[in-house]
Design an enzyme around this catalytic site. Structure first.
Site, PDB file in Angstrom:
ATOM      1  N   CYS A   1       0.855  -1.188   0.000  1.00 36.99           N
ATOM      2  CA  CYS A   1       0.000   0.000   0.000  1.00 36.99           C
ATOM      3  C   CYS A   1       0.889   1.236   0.000  1.00 36.99           C
ATOM      4  O   CYS A   1       1.918   1.259   0.692  1.00 36.99           O
ATOM      5  CB  CYS A   1      -0.874  -0.009   1.251  1.00 36.99           C
ATOM      6  SG  CYS A   1      -1.946   1.426   1.407  1.00 36.99           S
TER       7      CYS A   1
ATOM      8  N   HIS B   1      -9.341  -3.719  -1.357  1.00 37.69           N
ATOM      9  CA  HIS B   1      -8.284  -2.967  -0.670  1.00 37.69           C
ATOM     10  C   HIS B   1      -8.606  -1.466  -0.659  1.00 37.69           C
ATOM     11  O   HIS B   1      -8.508  -0.809   0.395  1.00 37.69           O
ATOM     12  CB  HIS B   1      -6.942  -3.234  -1.377  1.00 37.69           C
ATOM     13  CG  HIS B   1      -5.787  -2.431  -0.854  1.00 37.69           C
ATOM     14  ND1 HIS B   1      -4.697  -3.002  -0.235  1.00 37.69           N
ATOM     15  CD2 HIS B   1      -5.538  -1.089  -0.847  1.00 37.69           C
ATOM     16  CE1 HIS B   1      -3.846  -2.047   0.133  1.00 37.69           C
ATOM     17  NE2 HIS B   1      -4.333  -0.875  -0.244  1.00 37.69           N
ATOM     18  N   GLU B   2      -8.994  -0.931  -1.818  1.00 40.95           N
ATOM     19  CA  GLU B   2      -9.237   0.514  -1.902  1.00 40.95           C
ATOM     20  C   GLU B   2     -10.470   0.921  -1.087  1.00 40.95           C
ATOM     21  O   GLU B   2     -10.457   1.951  -0.407  1.00 40.95           O
ATOM     22  CB  GLU B   2      -9.381   0.967  -3.357  1.00 40.95           C
ATOM     23  CG  GLU B   2      -8.136   0.767  -4.226  1.00 40.95           C
ATOM     24  CD  GLU B   2      -6.836   1.281  -3.633  1.00 40.95           C
ATOM     25  OE1 GLU B   2      -6.858   2.263  -2.869  1.00 40.95           O
ATOM     26  OE2 GLU B   2      -5.780   0.668  -3.915  1.00 40.95           O
TER      27      GLU B   2
ATOM     28  N   HIS C   1      -9.965   1.426   2.549  1.00 44.87           N
ATOM     29  CA  HIS C   1      -9.432   2.737   2.953  1.00 44.87           C
ATOM     30  C   HIS C   1     -10.563   3.691   3.349  1.00 44.87           C
ATOM     31  O   HIS C   1     -10.381   4.539   4.217  1.00 44.87           O
ATOM     32  CB  HIS C   1      -8.659   3.387   1.790  1.00 44.87           C
ATOM     33  CG  HIS C   1      -7.239   2.901   1.652  1.00 44.87           C
ATOM     34  ND1 HIS C   1      -6.267   3.168   2.586  1.00 44.87           N
ATOM     35  CD2 HIS C   1      -6.630   2.201   0.669  1.00 44.87           C
ATOM     36  CE1 HIS C   1      -5.111   2.639   2.178  1.00 44.87           C
ATOM     37  NE2 HIS C   1      -5.305   2.036   1.018  1.00 44.87           N
TER      38      HIS C   1
HETATM   39 NI    NI Z   1      -3.696   1.126  -0.044  1.00 43.97          NI
END
Ligand code: NI
Length: 176
Positions: free
Chosen positions: A99, A141-142, A145
């Site tokens: 990341c 994953h995004e 966030h």
């Molecule tokens: Ni990331």
């Protein structure tokens, strides 16, 4: 348009739940241009608005055909606003993620193999896709966030989190 500094793990803003976007306007396009510049400058496969200090539910991602990752199918350039991700199977795969907010580290992260995601593009047009493999991984994953979650929180065994150079012998890195 500008390359913006990327916040690193430990910054409180990265731990917040981001706010939904309420207007598809010039301000959103400006934010997206900065995210795009920053992602490209760091050769990232994706970036979320909170990583550049903006707590809004906006992510972008793309994986062009890359000789470094011959085993991974390309992912089209995608802008995703106010996303909703739902798994379509219980099956999970593990992969070594990195990341831009956790530079130098890699961790083995389980993700749903297939997911459906919905949301809007930068002009407010709806998006609805069912995807698998790396495409499914990058969107999970995004979108994490946007809920204040970084990949190390998803690592099941902290022995599977470490520095990229130290892990080199035992992992296949994925684009980050
Ligand atoms: Ni990331």
């Amino acid at each position: 348009m500008a390359i913006r500094p990327v916040l690193k793990m430990g910054e409180p803003l990265l731990q917040r739940v981001a706010e939904p976007v309420t207007g598809f306007d010039a301000q959103l396009l400006e934010l997206l241009a900065d995210m795009d510049d920053t992602m490209r400058a760091l050769s990232g496969a994706g970036i979320a608005a909170p990583q550049i200090g903006v707590s809004l539910r906006v992510v972008i991602f793309e994986l062009a055909d890359n000789p470094r990752y011959p085993h991974i199918a390309p992912v089209p350039y995608t802008v995703l606003v106010n996303p909703l991700v739902t798994p379509v199977t219980a099956e999970q795969d593990e992969g070594w993620e990195g990341c831009l907010s956790v530079p130098g580290l890699r961790g083995l992260v389980p993700r749903h193999r297939r997911v459906r995601y919905r949301g809007y593009d930068q002009y407010g047009a709806p998006l609805d896709r069912t995807v698998e493999g790396f495409h499914a991984r990058v969107v999970q994953h995004e979108v994490d966030h946007l809920d204040g979650i970084l990949f190390p929180q998803r690592v099941r065994d902290l022995r599977d989190l470490g520095f990229e150079d130290a892990l080199a012998g035992r992992m296949t890195p994925m684009p980050d």
